[in-house]
Design an enzyme around this catalytic site. Structure first.
Site, PDB file in Angstrom:
ATOM      1  N   GLU A   1      23.230  25.225  90.788  1.00 46.35           N
ATOM      2  CA  GLU A   1      22.280  26.337  90.776  1.00 46.35           C
ATOM      3  C   GLU A   1      22.764  27.477  91.674  1.00 46.35           C
ATOM      4  O   GLU A   1      23.188  27.261  92.809  1.00 46.35           O
ATOM      5  CB  GLU A   1      20.904  25.872  91.273  1.00 46.35           C
ATOM      6  CG  GLU A   1      19.866  26.988  91.208  1.00 46.35           C
ATOM      7  CD  GLU A   1      18.561  26.644  91.921  1.00 46.35           C
ATOM      8  OE1 GLU A   1      17.496  26.986  91.377  1.00 46.35           O
ATOM      9  OE2 GLU A   1      18.601  26.041  93.008  1.00 46.35           O
TER      10      GLU A   1
ATOM     11  N   LYS B   1      14.863  30.669  85.852  1.00 48.35           N
ATOM     12  CA  LYS B   1      14.030  29.685  86.541  1.00 48.35           C
ATOM     13  C   LYS B   1      12.569  30.100  86.520  1.00 48.35           C
ATOM     14  O   LYS B   1      12.212  31.211  86.924  1.00 48.35           O
ATOM     15  CB  LYS B   1      14.513  29.531  87.988  1.00 48.35           C
ATOM     16  CG  LYS B   1      13.862  28.385  88.757  1.00 48.35           C
ATOM     17  CD  LYS B   1      14.536  28.212  90.110  1.00 48.35           C
ATOM     18  CE  LYS B   1      14.008  27.020  90.865  1.00 48.35           C
ATOM     19  NZ  LYS B   1      14.692  26.824  92.153  1.00 48.35           N
TER      20      LYS B   1
ATOM     21  N   CYS C   1      17.009  23.086  89.554  1.00 50.94           N
ATOM     22  CA  CYS C   1      16.456  22.582  90.815  1.00 50.94           C
ATOM     23  C   CYS C   1      15.063  21.981  90.641  1.00 50.94           C
ATOM     24  O   CYS C   1      14.863  21.095  89.829  1.00 50.94           O
ATOM     25  CB  CYS C   1      16.490  23.722  91.846  1.00 50.94           C
ATOM     26  SG  CYS C   1      16.368  23.210  93.571  1.00 50.94           S
TER      27      CYS C   1
END
Length: 316
Positions: A45, A136, A170
């Site tokens: 990430e 995200k 994540c």
């Protein structure tokens, strides 16, 4: 063999907040993995150009603080705008080596004005074509001070030999509904990318594998106090509170039974290879398939909005 897939986990450190130099490290990793016969390579990430570690070290939530403004501006300048062709070299290498790529990066999204940045997970197929850009959905804790929240457009899966691959960033991997959105599209190889550290990967990797009866690849980056480039703005302020190790890796692979194939690897930079056998997916789906024979869509069903969000829509 068609039902086998050789994967490479790129556990590397960025040249922190230096897009050009980090791109070179990424390109070298792709070339190396390609020569070793890897068919998929995954990067952590925000690897390009790096995770915003300064937020926890410089009173990142302090209002109107010069150090945070200047570091944020530096971060934005070194993020990636896909529309400007800043991933063209990566796409060319994917095509040259016939290797698919998942790359965690900071995206300076043109359709959102080009000034805010998103923690995006980009999938490039083996023909060198960008197939999805997943922004995200929910930045975590202090990440919200520098990253913008994304949308559902990137909740997509992709064919790769017999596998169907998808990925999340994540702590998104802890969100049940985005996981279900990928499962429902046939995902059987899940990619979870992290900024680093085995405390993130050691539990969730095996959990997702057992829940989904899929292979799960977790890939993390590395970062040590000594890795901060000397040209970093406000370096002294960052180093004053920085621990010796900010990210220790923890990249790993779990099989569809939830057991380790590759246990979390820490403090080691390099490429981690393994060959996955698709038949293991069918074997473990025999007794549990959370979106197939062990689901009840007549009782519970997920609705997903995959429209790419933008502030402005122009009538034709």
């Amino acid at each position: 063999m068609e039902h086998h897939l050789k994967v490479a986990l790129a556990q590397i450190s960025p040249v922190w907040l230096d897009r050009s130099a980090t791109l070179q490290k990424i390109e070298t990793s792709i070339q190396t993995a390609g020569k070793e016969g890897a068919e998929l390579i995954v990067f952590g990430e925000a690897l390009l150009p790096g995770y915003p570690f300064w937020l926890a070290l410089t009173e990142g939530a302090a209002w109107d603080k010069k150090v945070n403004k200047e570091l944020h501006a530096h971060y934005v300048r070194n993020s990636v705008q896909i529309e400007a062709g800043e991933l063209d070299s990566i796409c060319a290498l994917a095509k040259e080596h016939h290797i698919a790529i998942y790359l965690g990066m900071m995206e300076r999204a043109k359709n959102r004005g080009g000034h805010s940045i998103y923690a995006s997970l980009v999938y490039i197929d083996e023909k060198g074509e960008i197939k999805s850009v997943h922004r995200k959905l929910q930045p975590t804790y202090d990440e919200r001070l520098t990253w913008a929240p994304g949308d559902g457009n990137g909740l997509q899966v992709h064919p790769l030999k017999q596998f169907t691959v998808g990925g999340l960033n994540c702590w998104e991997n802890w969100m049940p509904l985005p996981r279900a959105a990928l499962y429902g599209q046939g995902e059987n190889l899940h990619v979870a990318v992290w900024p680093g550290s085995d405390h993130n990967t050691k539990d969730i990797t095996r959990f997702i594998a057992r829940e989904s009866r899929s292979f799960v690849i977790s890939v993390s980056s590395l970062m040590k106090k000594t890795d901060f480039p000397k040209a970093t703005p406000h370096l002294e302020a960052i180093l004053a509170k920085a621990p010796d190790v900010l990210a220790n890796g923890g990249s790993c692979i779990a099989g569809p039974d939830g057991e380790w194939i590759v246990e979390p690897v820490i403090h080691e930079e390099g490429l981690i290879y393994h060959e996955l056998d698709f038949n293991r997916v069918y074997e473990e789906r025999q007794n549990f398939d959370c979106v197939g024979h062990y689901s009840r869509p007549d009782v519970t069903k997920l609705v997903v909005n995959r429209e790419r969000q933008s502030t402005v829509e122009f009538a034709k």
